[in-house]
Scaffold this active site. Structure first.
Site, PDB file in Angstrom:
ATOM      1  N   TYR A 190     -15.511  54.423  49.937  1.00 54.60           N
ATOM      2  CA  TYR A 190     -15.477  53.158  49.209  1.00 54.60           C
ATOM      3  C   TYR A 190     -16.902  52.694  48.952  1.00 54.60           C
ATOM      4  O   TYR A 190     -17.710  52.600  49.880  1.00 54.60           O
ATOM      5  CB  TYR A 190     -14.760  52.076  50.012  1.00 54.60           C
ATOM      6  CG  TYR A 190     -13.254  52.171  50.052  1.00 54.60           C
ATOM      7  CD1 TYR A 190     -12.594  53.393  49.963  1.00 54.60           C
ATOM      8  CD2 TYR A 190     -12.477  51.029  50.203  1.00 54.60           C
ATOM      9  CE1 TYR A 190     -11.222  53.483  50.016  1.00 54.60           C
ATOM     10  CE2 TYR A 190     -11.097  51.101  50.259  1.00 54.60           C
ATOM     11  CZ  TYR A 190     -10.470  52.328  50.168  1.00 54.60           C
ATOM     12  OH  TYR A 190      -9.106  52.401  50.225  1.00 54.60           O
ATOM     13  N   HIS A 200      -9.573  37.246  54.415  1.00 54.29           N
ATOM     14  CA  HIS A 200      -9.992  38.486  53.774  1.00 54.29           C
ATOM     15  C   HIS A 200     -11.508  38.644  53.767  1.00 54.29           C
ATOM     16  O   HIS A 200     -12.034  39.668  53.336  1.00 54.29           O
ATOM     17  CB  HIS A 200      -9.439  38.515  52.333  1.00 54.29           C
ATOM     18  CG  HIS A 200      -9.540  39.832  51.654  1.00 54.29           C
ATOM     19  ND1 HIS A 200     -10.377  40.050  50.578  1.00 54.29           N
ATOM     20  CD2 HIS A 200      -8.915  41.008  51.885  1.00 54.29           C
ATOM     21  CE1 HIS A 200     -10.252  41.303  50.176  1.00 54.29           C
ATOM     22  NE2 HIS A 200      -9.387  41.910  50.944  1.00 54.29           N
TER      23      HIS A 200
END
Length: 683
Positions: free
Chosen positions: A467, A434
């Site tokens: 974002y 991730h």
């Protein structure tokens, strides 16, 4: 608010309260009108994923509990009951907000009309549109032939009751999927004046049902919407004879046959038709059955059509130029001399695209390595990497194939890159990467010089427009050496090296942050100044929550900005009265993870890809990167302090009252996202 104990909130109800904050944005009269309807779409899309993943997991636990007889540490049945209670309340609120927005739109001359409300000329347009675009996309299934496996997840269907005036009381039933992909959900109708008329695709089909079924002798048609949601968790096969690409492809096929977890239907649907559908679709008593209105799949409202009313949308926020990255200058040369911190979407992600483009053609650059988790639909990042490979660079990509709901796209891009000569490191079952890393190796004279980018968000130019993330560009030898070591970790079957600068999960991150909090606790007990600021998306790891409680009890001032799920309860006397938790939900999605510790006056700053969840700290490759430049530290701190002062879009998390606005009514009004934009504009 359902709690596991006095001091821990259930993570599922906490998530629903987060989605309630999204619903607040739709209700907020100060939010532009069309943006309000888009927030309804975001709320709906969030809830779909919640049911497909979290509720599906609880159903699996419930089934396991029944079959094994083993006792879990909590009751899945009670949690599911509480989820359904909150969902019913939120759906009622949702319906009221939607009706209010529809009325407000009508006052602005924007009318969402049904098939019963259109004029004759509009009806002629609808029939023409139906025959030209819609008819070829419709494939009815007679209800007698319906199987659960025939239905596509994330879609809406019309259950149609067919009858003939020649045979009153005799009914047949059919199912039609509303093809909102590939067609738009909204159709703009011709108007006799300046008003805008919009009809949903569902109602276009309703208006033209005779075009499909009248040839079978039916002349009366009644259509009722329903939506069917499946378990989206993947069962990963461990067959060592298959490549991970093959395993993931096969698992995705199985997802399409996942067990039902939610069935939403038009509340006017006749009981006998509902019973038949429940039987055919194998809807059990454990599945969530919800009555709703005429329309479902409100996620499509995220793509509300452009009707030329910019006054009903957010004002444009053009990305700011970074003063240290002038156009037509080498980004690599700038990074060699100084660290750069980018803040999306206030500054443009295209600096990363420009960096990749420069690296792909710079004769000194020999190699590029990158991790990819979620990429844009038409990814400029992937295209830049392919172009670098075509230019003779050694390009290595770790493509995470297990990025939930992006698996198919990632499999596609993995294939494209392999075709072009990019070395692909495939994911490992049960273990996700991730971290957000980019490494460039450049030959300068007789030595190799490394340049790195470590970020809090995905290398995705689409999401970077909405974002809010931080992204560090650096040539610091310790940081770049550690980034290189992470890539060696991928290639050496996870033999973990020692890191000098980066904090890497699952090896060291939990212990590192625990030590940093312990240091603040010791300082507080010794009468010294002690505080930390923690910004993340989710805080649900029990051990970290308990450590923060310990810090709060010791007198450490803990300030937390947590957008999403948070199981910690602030403000409990004798436990967490020194802890403040706020959540900011606004125009941009707060996505960055930032950690600041006072550290006895030698303040430490880290940006990270990791939330404080078990999966991030123990089951993923995650990275936290120090920010060493004094000016960049001050930049981060200023932005965090602005957010902590927000009294417009900040809510108090896990308050006895659900989602109260922090310091509501106080002046001056501080809306942190606007204030941060102004701050970055001035530096």
């Amino acid at each position: 608010m359902a709690k596991q104990s006095v001091s821990l909130v259930n993570r599922e109800t906490s998530w629903l309260e987060f989605n309630g904050r999204v619903l607040q944005e739709a209700a907020d009269e100060t939010t532009p009108l069309i943006e309000r309807i888009k927030f309804l779409g975001i709320f709906s899309n969030n809830l779909d994923e919640f049911y497909r993943v979290r509720v599906a997991t609880l159903n699996r636990m419930l089934d396991y509990n029944k079959r094994s007889g083993e006792s879990l540490s909590f009751s899945p049945r009670k949690v599911l009951k509480e989820i359904n209670r909150i969902d019913r309340e939120q759906q009622k609120e949702f319906s009221g907000i939607f009706r209010n927005i529809v009325r407000k739109l009508a006052e602005e001359g924007i009318l969402i009309v049904t098939e019963r409300e259109i004029t004759r000329p509009q009806g002629e347009f609808v029939r023409k549109y139906f025959n030209q675009y819609v008819r070829s996309q419709l494939f009815p299934i007679m209800l007698n032939n319906l199987k659960s496996s025939s239905l596509v997840d994330k879609s809406i269907y019309l259950a149609i009751r067919l009858s003939s005036s020649a045979r009153p009381g005799k009914f047949q039933h059919a199912i039609i999927r509303v093809p909102s992909k590939p067609l738009p959900r909204f159709v703009l109708l011709p108007s006799p004046d300046e008003r805008k008329f919009i009809i949903l695709l569902d109602d276009v089909i309703r208006y033209c049902l005779d075009e499909i079924f009248s040839i079978f002798g039916y002349d009366t048609f009644k259509a009722y919407t329903f939506k069917f949601t499946r378990d989206a968790e993947l069962d990963i096969d461990n067959d060592v004879s298959k490549s991970f690409l093959e395993i993931m492809s096969e698992s995705l096929k199985q997802r399409r046959l996942g067990a039902p977890v939610r069935f939403i239907h038009d509340k006017t649907m006749p009981a006998d038709l509902l019973d038949i559908l429940k039987h055919k679709l194998e809807i059990s008593e454990t599945d969530t059955l919800s009555k709703s209105g005429r329309y479902h799949n409100f996620k499509d409202f995220m793509s509300f059509p452009d009707i030329g009313r910019s006054d009903l949308l957010y004002a444009p926020v053009p990305p700011l130029e970074h003063r240290r990255l002038p156009r037509q200058e080498s980004i690599l040369n700038v990074i060699r001399d100084q660290d750069i911190l980018l803040h999306y979407p206030y500054q443009s992600f295209h600096y990363i695209i420009d960096l990749l483009r420069e690296a792909s053609i710079d004769p000194g650059v020999k190699a590029i390595k990158m991790t990819l988790y979620r990429v844009a639909k038409d990814s400029s990042v992937v295209n830049a990497l392919i172009n670098a490979a075509r230019n003779g660079k050694s390009v290595t990509v770790f493509m995470e194939l297990q990025a939930r709901f992006d698996e198919e796209a990632n499999i596609y891009w993995a294939g494209k890159m392999q075709e072009e000569g990019v070395k692909l490191i495939q994911g490992i079952p049960g273990f996700k990467v991730h971290s957000k890393l980019l490494l460039i190796r450049r030959k300068e004279g007789e030595k190799n010089v490394y340049y790195a980018n470590v970020g809090t968000g995905n290398f995705n130019e689409e999401t970077a427009r909405v974002y809010a993330d931080d992204s560090l560009l650096t040539a610091d030898p310790q940081v770049t050496a550690d980034v290189n070591a992470v890539f060696h970790l991928f290639e050496s079957k996870y033999n973990p090296p020692k890191f000098k600068s980066l904090i890497v999960a699952p090896f060291h991150m939990r212990n590192f942050f625990t030590r940093m909090i312990n240091s603040e606790i010791r300082n507080a007990k010794n009468g010294m100044e002690a505080w930390c600021i923690i910004k993340l998306n989710n805080l649900v790891d029990d051990k970290m929550v308990k450590k923060l409680y310990q810090a709060g009890k010791a007198g450490v001032k803990v300030r937390i900005i947590c957008r999403g799920t948070c199981t910690l309860v602030p403000g409990i006397k004798g436990l967490s009265e020194n802890i403040e938790v706020i959540s900011i939900v606004d125009r941009f999605l707060e996505h960055s993870r930032v950690f600041v510790f006072h550290n006895g006056g030698d303040e430490k700053y880290y940006i990270s890809s990791a939330d404080w969840m078990v999966r991030n700290l123990d089951n993923r490759i995650e990275v936290a990167c120090p920010v060493n430049d004094a000016g960049l530290r001050q930049e981060l701190k200023t932005m965090l302090l602005i957010q902590l002062k927000d009294n417009t879009k900040a809510r108090i998390v896990n308050h006895p009252d659900i989602n109260p606005y922090k310091d509501a009514g106080k002046t001056p009004r501080i809306r942190s996202q606007q204030e941060i934009y102004n701050y970055l504009k001035g530096i």
